[in-house]
Design an enzyme around this catalytic site. Structure first.
Site, PDB file in Angstrom:
ATOM      1  N   ASP A 173       1.558  10.117   3.653  1.00 32.12           N
ATOM      2  CA  ASP A 173       2.215  11.152   4.625  1.00 32.12           C
ATOM      3  C   ASP A 173       1.081  12.142   5.498  1.00 32.12           C
ATOM      4  O   ASP A 173       1.270  13.199   4.807  1.00 32.12           O
ATOM      5  CB  ASP A 173       3.465  12.023   4.252  1.00 32.12           C
ATOM      6  CG  ASP A 173       4.413  12.511   5.028  1.00 32.12           C
ATOM      7  OD1 ASP A 173       4.266  12.227   6.308  1.00 32.12           O
ATOM      8  OD2 ASP A 173       5.301  13.268   4.657  1.00 32.12           O
ATOM      9  N   LYS A 189      10.902   2.964   2.625  1.00 33.40           N
ATOM     10  CA  LYS A 189      10.999   4.432   2.519  1.00 33.40           C
ATOM     11  C   LYS A 189      11.379   4.778   1.252  1.00 33.40           C
ATOM     12  O   LYS A 189      12.657   4.337   0.863  1.00 33.40           O
ATOM     13  CB  LYS A 189      11.505   5.019   3.691  1.00 33.40           C
ATOM     14  CG  LYS A 189      10.586   4.902   4.979  1.00 33.40           C
ATOM     15  CD  LYS A 189       9.740   5.992   5.115  1.00 33.40           C
ATOM     16  CE  LYS A 189       9.527   6.318   6.437  1.00 33.40           C
ATOM     17  NZ  LYS A 189      10.150   7.308   7.199  1.00 33.40           N
ATOM     18  N   TYR A 195      -6.647   2.106   6.111  1.00 30.00           N
ATOM     19  CA  TYR A 195      -5.650   0.981   5.544  1.00 30.00           C
ATOM     20  C   TYR A 195      -5.620  -0.424   6.681  1.00 30.00           C
ATOM     21  O   TYR A 195      -4.764  -0.842   6.787  1.00 30.00           O
ATOM     22  CB  TYR A 195      -4.140   1.547   5.460  1.00 30.00           C
ATOM     23  CG  TYR A 195      -3.828   2.435   6.626  1.00 30.00           C
ATOM     24  CD1 TYR A 195      -3.719   1.910   7.979  1.00 30.00           C
ATOM     25  CD2 TYR A 195      -3.466   3.720   6.407  1.00 30.00           C
ATOM     26  CE1 TYR A 195      -3.127   2.508   8.974  1.00 30.00           C
ATOM     27  CE2 TYR A 195      -3.043   4.538   7.389  1.00 30.00           C
ATOM     28  CZ  TYR A 195      -2.920   3.935   8.804  1.00 30.00           C
ATOM     29  OH  TYR A 195      -2.652   4.824   9.585  1.00 30.00           O
ATOM     30  N   CYS A 209      20.856  48.590  10.488  1.00 35.86           N
ATOM     31  CA  CYS A 209      20.385  47.825   9.291  1.00 35.86           C
ATOM     32  C   CYS A 209      18.767  47.599   8.859  1.00 35.86           C
ATOM     33  O   CYS A 209      18.350  46.674   9.952  1.00 35.86           O
ATOM     34  CB  CYS A 209      21.401  46.606   9.079  1.00 35.86           C
ATOM     35  SG  CYS A 209      20.873  45.723   7.669  1.00 35.86           S
ATOM     36  N   LYS A 218       2.471   4.639   1.435  1.00 37.37           N
ATOM     37  CA  LYS A 218       2.590   5.035   2.631  1.00 37.37           C
ATOM     38  C   LYS A 218       2.303   6.787   2.552  1.00 37.37           C
ATOM     39  O   LYS A 218       2.825   7.232   2.101  1.00 37.37           O
ATOM     40  CB  LYS A 218       4.117   5.068   3.345  1.00 37.37           C
ATOM     41  CG  LYS A 218       4.127   5.328   4.871  1.00 37.37           C
ATOM     42  CD  LYS A 218       5.369   4.724   5.371  1.00 37.37           C
ATOM     43  CE  LYS A 218       5.540   5.165   6.801  1.00 37.37           C
ATOM     44  NZ  LYS A 218       5.037   6.332   7.254  1.00 37.37           N
ATOM     45  N   CYS A 276      22.164  47.484   3.560  1.00 35.53           N
ATOM     46  CA  CYS A 276      22.619  48.778   4.161  1.00 35.53           C
ATOM     47  C   CYS A 276      23.862  49.368   3.549  1.00 35.53           C
ATOM     48  O   CYS A 276      24.276  50.599   3.825  1.00 35.53           O
ATOM     49  CB  CYS A 276      22.455  48.950   5.561  1.00 35.53           C
ATOM     50  SG  CYS A 276      23.668  48.021   6.427  1.00 35.53           S
ATOM     51  N   CYS A 309      27.273  45.123   3.319  1.00 35.04           N
ATOM     52  CA  CYS A 309      25.859  44.421   3.529  1.00 35.04           C
ATOM     53  C   CYS A 309      25.078  44.634   2.457  1.00 35.04           C
ATOM     54  O   CYS A 309      24.912  46.032   2.020  1.00 35.04           O
ATOM     55  CB  CYS A 309      25.409  45.067   4.881  1.00 35.04           C
ATOM     56  SG  CYS A 309      23.503  44.615   5.138  1.00 35.04           S
ATOM     57  N   CYS A 345      26.924  42.216   9.552  1.00 33.47           N
ATOM     58  CA  CYS A 345      26.664  43.580   9.307  1.00 33.47           C
ATOM     59  C   CYS A 345      26.617  44.466  10.709  1.00 33.47           C
ATOM     60  O   CYS A 345      25.927  43.691  11.563  1.00 33.47           O
ATOM     61  CB  CYS A 345      25.419  43.750   8.470  1.00 33.47           C
ATOM     62  SG  CYS A 345      24.969  45.461   8.441  1.00 33.47           S
ATOM     63  N   GLU A 401       0.909  -1.157  -0.081  1.00 32.03           N
ATOM     64  CA  GLU A 401       0.014   0.068   0.003  1.00 32.03           C
ATOM     65  C   GLU A 401       0.942   1.327   0.136  1.00 32.03           C
ATOM     66  O   GLU A 401       1.819   1.248   0.407  1.00 32.03           O
ATOM     67  CB  GLU A 401      -0.555   0.119   1.251  1.00 32.03           C
ATOM     68  CG  GLU A 401      -1.608  -1.172   1.704  1.00 32.03           C
ATOM     69  CD  GLU A 401      -2.289  -1.230   3.063  1.00 32.03           C
ATOM     70  OE1 GLU A 401      -1.663  -0.406   3.775  1.00 32.03           O
ATOM     71  OE2 GLU A 401      -2.923  -2.302   3.351  1.00 32.03           O
TER      72      GLU A 401
HETATM   73  S1  IVH Z   1      -0.320   0.472   8.851  1.00 30.10           S
HETATM   74  C1  IVH Z   1       0.946  -1.938  11.058  1.00 30.10           C
HETATM   75  N1  IVH Z   1      -0.506   1.536   6.398  1.00 30.10           N
HETATM   76  O1  IVH Z   1       2.542   5.143   8.762  1.00 30.10           O
HETATM   77  C2  IVH Z   1      -0.091  -0.892  11.426  1.00 30.10           C
HETATM   78  N2  IVH Z   1       0.272   2.837   8.279  1.00 30.10           N
HETATM   79  O2  IVH Z   1       5.011   4.773  10.476  1.00 30.10           O
HETATM   80  C3  IVH Z   1       0.864   0.315  11.468  1.00 30.10           C
HETATM   81  N3  IVH Z   1       0.754   5.144   7.435  1.00 30.10           N
HETATM   82  O3  IVH Z   1       1.265   5.583  12.146  1.00 30.10           O
HETATM   83  C4  IVH Z   1       0.148   1.057  10.512  1.00 30.10           C
HETATM   84  N4  IVH Z   1       0.114   4.776   5.597  1.00 30.10           N
HETATM   85  O4  IVH Z   1       0.176   6.743  10.328  1.00 30.10           O
HETATM   86  C5  IVH Z   1       0.053   1.571   7.692  1.00 30.10           C
HETATM   87  N5  IVH Z   1      -0.899   2.201   4.252  1.00 30.10           N
HETATM   88  C6  IVH Z   1      -0.334   2.340   5.422  1.00 30.10           C
HETATM   89  C7  IVH Z   1      -0.211   3.536   6.057  1.00 30.10           C
HETATM   90  C8  IVH Z   1       0.433   3.950   7.442  1.00 30.10           C
HETATM   91  C9  IVH Z   1       0.804   5.712   6.217  1.00 30.10           C
HETATM   92  C10 IVH Z   1       1.090   5.660   8.656  1.00 30.10           C
HETATM   93  C11 IVH Z   1       0.487   5.592   9.850  1.00 30.10           C
HETATM   94  C12 IVH Z   1       1.347   5.033  10.862  1.00 30.10           C
HETATM   95  C13 IVH Z   1       2.632   5.436  10.652  1.00 30.10           C
HETATM   96  C14 IVH Z   1       3.670   4.451  10.836  1.00 30.10           C
END
Ligand code: IVH
Length: 672
Positions: free
Chosen positions: A121, A319, A231, A436, A119, A416, A413, A431, A117
């Site tokens: 932010d 990541k 998720y 200034c 991740k 000034c 500067c 400066c 899935e």
């Molecule tokens: S699963 C295993 N799935 O990432 C249970 N987390 O670094 C942990 N996050 O606190 C969560 N996308 O805020 C999961 N597809 C995803 C996610 C996800 C973003 C965030 C979530 C979690 C943090 C952990």
């Protein structure tokens, strides 16, 4: 004509259906006008027959009054976090371990399947449904206890207020987990509006989402188009799931918003390939992602694999590496900081880095520029890692034409024109001109900041305008601003002017420690200011103290002591302090009994990112209440204040039986 109750139910069902099409699937089937018509009819009906209103009616998303503060919610099932894999090597190591443990747990290796899935932010929330109705919603908090943001989550259109079962019954009790985020376009729009209103902008969509969700007034949250990707689940009663993919399918079927791009894979090469695909399309998405989450699909196997601390062994966050891009370094600009230090910065040909357009980047100092051999006109590598301000990593020397100019810091500067000075032994160039204009402008920006005088509504942008118009030349001038000065500014209305004036007035109540920090004395941060005022509780005391006497304070070194003495030795600084005292700022500390206050004798450790306070702010609050803050969890600590991503300190505290507090619980201890 159907009976009102029937018609109301019909309308609700229709609106729910269209909400789902619009918010969750992004595929509306009716026009906004048609939708409004349904909504208005329902509202009129409910007004006429208030007994028909149910809490899960679409009309009830926003309605309630602003809160005084957030309560707490204990998650029925803890909200876990994720271990990271930062590259392919780490991913393969994770996979190999999962495979080994799978076999050890008596599962066949062929049964090992993964779900991948994005991740997202944003920020994690848990939605609690009782008998199919949204009962509450909470932030992750420390994973065990979160903040009750139910009112605000109800305003999010993509969150069902009730679960309708097509077949079968709805689970009696269910926690749905997901990530709240603000789409990038909404983030940009929001920041534009804030600039126009002279309000501080959000650094990134994640902060904007967090700020929007943590509003005491749900009307504000409702005005921000937050949405969610779901998720997973927490606690479940009344439904059984064998696999994570089943969970996701169930959620989607029940109108929760689930990413349509979730994939499954069996072997590690496929996982790597999926990751690469996400990396490639990262810039095209409507939201920020910082990697891919890989989860073992089988729930039985998940349970067998268990977790290490808060990190499940069955999942990993793979990541993205920090994003880089190449562009031209047009020129090197110079900023004059509030202490007069000249800071070079890179003006770049705008370029997309990790989905964000970058036009400016930091360059630390002349030495750094020379070490990297950066020249104006160079093609350069620019890097952005997470929230961090973009950086220029290196020049691409092979692409040079010979026209590139080596960089020299200016002799004068740029603001000034005063000849700059170099302090022997320091890299910084300053400066020296106390008048200034750029220096003073930066000082005023610092002065109004949150840890300083905390003048809300007076941001960078407004400070610039006030300087440009000559209305403000130094911090004390802020207190001379009149209604007529501000109402003349473009974009200002009566209400915004009154707010700004009220914020300026309110700042007169700021304690002496904040005032001392706000003065912008070189080397005096918020914490140093607090230390200084314990020994020298007034401006008069500080003015009379010599560097030697100041340096007698154990935590204060010679450089700071000299800097403070020099500052108070300048007659213009004395005049500034006098003017500020004259307008009513606090120039002496409230008499404070040593270690009195509700937290006297208690020791605290702070870890992780707290939802609203910075670490310095939390420290200040604790110390002011008589408590002590230390860096490491040991038998001596009474409390651990834990925020998001608390790390190993949380484990340590648990093992020692140290009480763990959320920011909210800390505030309660502090007396609200
Ligand atoms: S699963 C295993 N799935 O990432 C249970 N987390 O670094 C942990 N996050 O606190 C969560 N996308 O805020 C999961 N597809 C995803 C996610 C996800 C973003 C965030 C979530 C979690 C943090 C952990």
């Amino acid at each position: 004509m159907p009976a009102p109750a029937e018609r109301a139910e019909e309308l609700r069902e229709a609106i729910r259906h269209h909400d789902y099409l619009y918010y969750s699937l992004d595929r509306p089937q009716i026009s906004d006008a048609e939708y409004d018509r349904l909504f208005r009819e329902l509202r009129a009906l409910e007004e006429e027959h208030p007994e028909l209103i149910s809490p899960d009616s679409p009309t009830q998303r926003v309605g309630v009054e602003p809160l005084e503060g957030f309560g707490q919610i204990r998650h029925l099932e803890p909200m876990l976090s994720l271990a990271n894999a930062k590259d392919e090597v780490e991913l393969r190591a994770w996979h190999a371990r999962v495979l080994r443990l799978t076999e050890q747990a008596g599962f066949a290796p062929e049964e090992l399947r993964f779900v991948a899935e994005p991740k997202i932010d944003g920020l994690a929330v848990s939605l609690r449904y009782e008998e199919g109705r949204l009962a509450s919603g909470a932030t992750r908090g420390n994973g065990v206890i979160g903040e009750d943001v139910s009112q605000n989550l109800r305003t999010v259109g993509a969150i069902p207020l009730r679960i309708t079962a097509a077949q079968g019954a709805v689970p009696a009790l269910l926690e749905v987990r997901g990530e709240i985020y603000l789409p990038l376009s909404a983030f940009e729009r929001l920041n534009e509006q804030r600039v126009a209103a002279g309000e501080p902008t959000f650094a990134n969509p994640r902060n904007a989402a967090a700020g929007s969700l943590r509003q005491l007034d749900p009307q504000v949250t409702a005005s921000r188009p937050l949405t969610i990707w779901n998720y997973g689940l927490g606690f479940v009663e009344g439904e059984q799931f064998e696999s994570h993919s089943q969970v996701l399918a169930w959620l989607a079927q029940h109108h929760f918003r689930v990413s349509p791009d979730v994939e499954t894979a069996s072997d590690v090469d496929e996982l790597v390939a999926i990751f690469r695909r996400w990396e490639a399309r990262r810039g095209e998405l409507e939201y920020d992602i910082d990697g891919v989450v890989l989860k073992v699909d089988d729930r039985g196997l998940q349970a067998a694999l268990g977790s290490v601390g808060r990190d499940p062994r069955w999942a990993v966050a793979y990541k993205f590496p920090p994003s880089t891009a190449q562009t031209r370094l047009r020129r090197i600009g110079i900023n004059v900081g509030r202490t007069g230090v000249l800071n070079p910065f890179a003006v770049l040909e705008p370029v997309q880095v990790g989905g964000v357009t970058v036009g400016l980047a930091t360059l630390h100092n002349e030495e750094d520029i020379n070490r990297k051999d950066l020249r104006e006109g160079d093609m350069v590598v620019v890097q952005r890692a997470g929230d961090v301000i973009p950086q220029v990593v290196s020049p691409l020397t092979e692409l040079r034409s010979g026209q590139e100019q080596p960089f020299r810091m200016p002799e004068h500067c740029p603001s000034c024109g005063t000849p700059v000075v170099r302090t022997p032994g320091e890299v910084a160039i300053r400066c020296p001109n106390p008048d200034c204009p750029q220096k003073l402008m930066q000082l005023v920006e610092h002065f109004v900041g949150r840890s300083a005088m905390d003048i809300e509504g007076v941001g960078k942008k407004l400070v610039h305008r006030l300087f440009a118009l000559g209305l403000v030349r130094d911090p004390a001038d802020l207190y001379d601003l009149r209604y007529d000065d501000l109402i003349a500014l473009e974009g200002f209305q009566e209400r915004s002017v009154r707010n700004v004036l009220a914020a300026i007035e309110a700042s007169k109540e700021r304690p002496f420690g904040a005032v001392l920090f706000a003065l912008g004395i070189p080397h005096v941060g918020a914490q140093t200011a607090e230390i200084l005022i314990k020994r020298f509780p007034s401006v008069a005391d500080l003015r009379e103290a010599g560097a030697g006497e100041i340096a007698e304070i154990p935590q204060i070194g010679n450089v700071i002591a000299q800097s403070v003495a020099d500052w108070f030795g300048e007659s213009r600084n004395q005049r500034l302090a006098e003017r500020l005292e004259g307008v009513g700022l606090r120039m002496r500390a409230e008499v404070q009994e040593e270690a009195a206050g509700p937290l006297a004798g208690r020791t605290f450790v702070i870890t992780g990112t707290l939802p609203s306070l910075s670490r310095e702010e939390a420290t200040r609050l604790i110390e002011r209440a008589g408590g002590k803050v230390t860096g490491s969890v040991s038998g001596k600590a009474d409390y651990l204040v834990a925020g998001e991503n608390p790390g190993s300190k949380l484990e340590k505290a648990r093992s020692l039986g140290t009480a763990v507090l959320s920011e909210h619980a800390l505030e309660e201890l502090l007396g609200g």
